[in-house]
Design a protein around this motif. Structure first.
Motif, PDB file in Angstrom:
ATOM      1  N   SER A  22     140.284  48.765   5.997  1.00 18.71           N
ATOM      2  CA  SER A  22     139.884  47.386   5.630  1.00 18.71           C
ATOM      3  C   SER A  22     140.446  46.360   6.682  1.00 18.71           C
ATOM      4  O   SER A  22     141.675  46.615   7.256  1.00 18.71           O
ATOM      5  CB  SER A  22     140.871  47.154   4.394  1.00 18.71           C
ATOM      6  N   PRO A  23     139.695  45.483   7.202  1.00 21.22           N
ATOM      7  CA  PRO A  23     139.801  44.691   8.196  1.00 21.22           C
ATOM      8  C   PRO A  23     140.580  43.456   7.872  1.00 21.22           C
ATOM      9  O   PRO A  23     141.197  42.542   8.707  1.00 21.22           O
ATOM     10  CB  PRO A  23     138.414  43.982   8.836  1.00 21.22           C
ATOM     11  N   VAL A  24     141.008  43.308   6.638  1.00 24.19           N
ATOM     12  CA  VAL A  24     141.629  42.336   6.000  1.00 24.19           C
ATOM     13  C   VAL A  24     142.316  42.500   4.667  1.00 24.19           C
ATOM     14  O   VAL A  24     142.304  43.594   4.129  1.00 24.19           O
ATOM     15  CB  VAL A  24     140.740  41.104   5.651  1.00 24.19           C
ATOM     16  N   THR A  25     143.395  41.772   4.220  1.00 22.45           N
ATOM     17  CA  THR A  25     144.201  41.959   3.041  1.00 22.45           C
ATOM     18  C   THR A  25     143.291  41.045   2.052  1.00 22.45           C
ATOM     19  O   THR A  25     142.953  39.845   2.242  1.00 22.45           O
ATOM     20  CB  THR A  25     145.621  41.235   3.085  1.00 22.45           C
ATOM     21  N   GLY A  26     142.865  41.837   1.000  1.00 20.23           N
ATOM     22  CA  GLY A  26     141.865  41.123   0.073  1.00 20.23           C
ATOM     23  C   GLY A  26     141.467  41.959  -1.022  1.00 20.23           C
ATOM     24  O   GLY A  26     141.987  43.014  -1.279  1.00 20.23           O
ATOM     25  N   LYS A  27     140.449  41.502  -1.841  1.00 17.53           N
ATOM     26  CA  LYS A  27     140.093  42.165  -3.099  1.00 17.53           C
ATOM     27  C   LYS A  27     138.497  42.383  -2.878  1.00 17.53           C
ATOM     28  O   LYS A  27     137.653  41.584  -2.428  1.00 17.53           O
ATOM     29  CB  LYS A  27     140.054  40.958  -4.255  1.00 17.53           C
ATOM     30  N   VAL A  28     138.299  43.702  -3.223  1.00 18.63           N
ATOM     31  CA  VAL A  28     136.846  44.219  -3.239  1.00 18.63           C
ATOM     32  C   VAL A  28     136.004  43.556  -4.445  1.00 18.63           C
ATOM     33  O   VAL A  28     136.283  43.466  -5.339  1.00 18.63           O
ATOM     34  CB  VAL A  28     136.604  45.634  -3.388  1.00 18.63           C
ATOM     35  N   ILE A  29     135.023  42.509  -3.940  1.00 14.26           N
ATOM     36  CA  ILE A  29     134.352  41.811  -5.263  1.00 14.26           C
ATOM     37  C   ILE A  29     132.911  42.336  -5.464  1.00 14.26           C
ATOM     38  O   ILE A  29     132.497  41.915  -6.312  1.00 14.26           O
ATOM     39  CB  ILE A  29     134.283  40.356  -4.681  1.00 14.26           C
ATOM     40  N   GLU A  30     132.432  43.038  -4.445  1.00 19.19           N
ATOM     41  CA  GLU A  30     131.164  43.628  -4.852  1.00 19.19           C
ATOM     42  C   GLU A  30     130.894  44.809  -3.667  1.00 19.19           C
ATOM     43  O   GLU A  30     131.336  44.973  -2.429  1.00 19.19           O
ATOM     44  CB  GLU A  30     129.984  42.745  -4.634  1.00 19.19           C
ATOM     45  N   LYS A  31     130.285  45.923  -4.134  1.00 19.03           N
ATOM     46  CA  LYS A  31     129.757  47.072  -3.300  1.00 19.03           C
ATOM     47  C   LYS A  31     128.488  47.335  -3.698  1.00 19.03           C
ATOM     48  O   LYS A  31     127.826  47.085  -4.759  1.00 19.03           O
ATOM     49  CB  LYS A  31     130.475  48.303  -3.665  1.00 19.03           C
ATOM     50  N   GLU A  32     127.497  47.836  -2.597  1.00 22.61           N
ATOM     51  CA  GLU A  32     126.179  48.194  -2.660  1.00 22.61           C
ATOM     52  C   GLU A  32     125.781  49.220  -1.787  1.00 22.61           C
ATOM     53  O   GLU A  32     126.317  49.147  -0.654  1.00 22.61           O
ATOM     54  CB  GLU A  32     125.123  46.918  -2.303  1.00 22.61           C
TER      55      GLU A  32
END
Length: 263
Positions: A143-153
């Motif tokens: 992961s390039p950032v700290t954050g939340k996965v909000i969508e995948k495609e």
């Protein structure tokens, strides 16, 4: 004429059926004997691998190897965007009205790269990196950032090479190849991590289980054989390091630039 001939050969061989056969062999125990040859041919630093060469069960097992803990420190500078991969930068710059300009002589649009997603509007004036992983490189994606996965495609597609030849002479490979896109929400906006499949095995897999919340540097996915990551920063949220350029080499966790609030 020669370029057209090689382009035709690549078109004929860049089929999922060929990749499945290649992948089946690479994952079989029969391929295990090729690991020392593969490591020597591509000058892979085997001392960096988590395990000894003899412990890997197949060529694919070795190719998707983890590294020894601590070899890729993560830049924790406030608001850093870090490299998700060990790679060469083959394209970078500002996105202009949805146009990703001159990646090895070809232009792309955020619309085609993101498969017509409504989210493409968030990147029409953002920033992009094209990060190419050679067979020598470590092939796990972080992961390039700290954050939340909000969508995948997942976008099915071809399996053209994404090396110098593929990017320059094949038609629009970044938007025609198989892709796995992850959108991550961070403090200042969102980021698209576009993982592009490549010739031969062309398999992109998420780590299991993939958490919804990620810290910068956490494992996100991995390539089974070489490929490319296109990293898109949302409009008005990113300033790159001024010493990076096309041709620069980067490693996982290395700072690419600074995230910032939208104006």
């Amino acid at each position: 004429m020669a370029k057209r001939f090689f382009r035709l050969l690549t078109e004929l061989s860049s089929r999922k059926s060929v990749s499945r056969l290649t992948g089946a062999f690479a994952k079989s125990k029969l391929s295990r004997s090729l690991i020392p040859w593969f490591a020597k041919s591509y000058r892979i630093p085997i001392e960096d691998a988590e395990k000894s060469v003899a412990e890997y069960l197949s060529l694919n097992d070795f190719f998707t190897r983890r590294l020894k803990p601590g070899l890729r420190p993560i830049d924790n500078t406030e608001a850093s965007l870090v490299s998700p991969v060990d790679a060469a930068i083959t394209g970078m710059g500002r996105i202009e009205a949805g146009q990703i300009i001159n990646v090895k002589g070809q232009d792309y649009t955020t619309q085609e790269l993101l498969n017509q997603s409504p989210r493409q509007l968030n990147y029409t004036d953002g920033f992009y990196f094209v990060l190419y992983l050679s067979p020598t490189d470590y092939h796990r994606i972080h992961s390039p950032v700290t954050g939340k996965v909000i969508e995948k495609e997942h976008i099915p597609g071809k399996v053209y090479p994404v090396n110098e030849f593929g990017l320059r002479y094949m038609r629009r490979v970044l938007s025609r190849n198989e892709r796995l896109i992850t959108y991550i929400r961070h403090t200042f906006g969102e980021l698209a991590v576009v993982k592009v499949g490549a010739m031969n095995v062309s398999s992109i897999r998420y780590v299991e289980p993939l958490p919804n919340e990620l810290n910068a540097g956490d494992e996100l996915a991995y390539f089974e054989f070489g490929s490319t990551v296109v990293l898109l920063a949302e409009n008005g949220t990113f300033d790159p390091r001024n010493d990076l350029a096309v041709g620069s080499k980067v490693k996982v966790g290395e700072r690419l630039g600074t995230l910032q609030p939208k104006e």
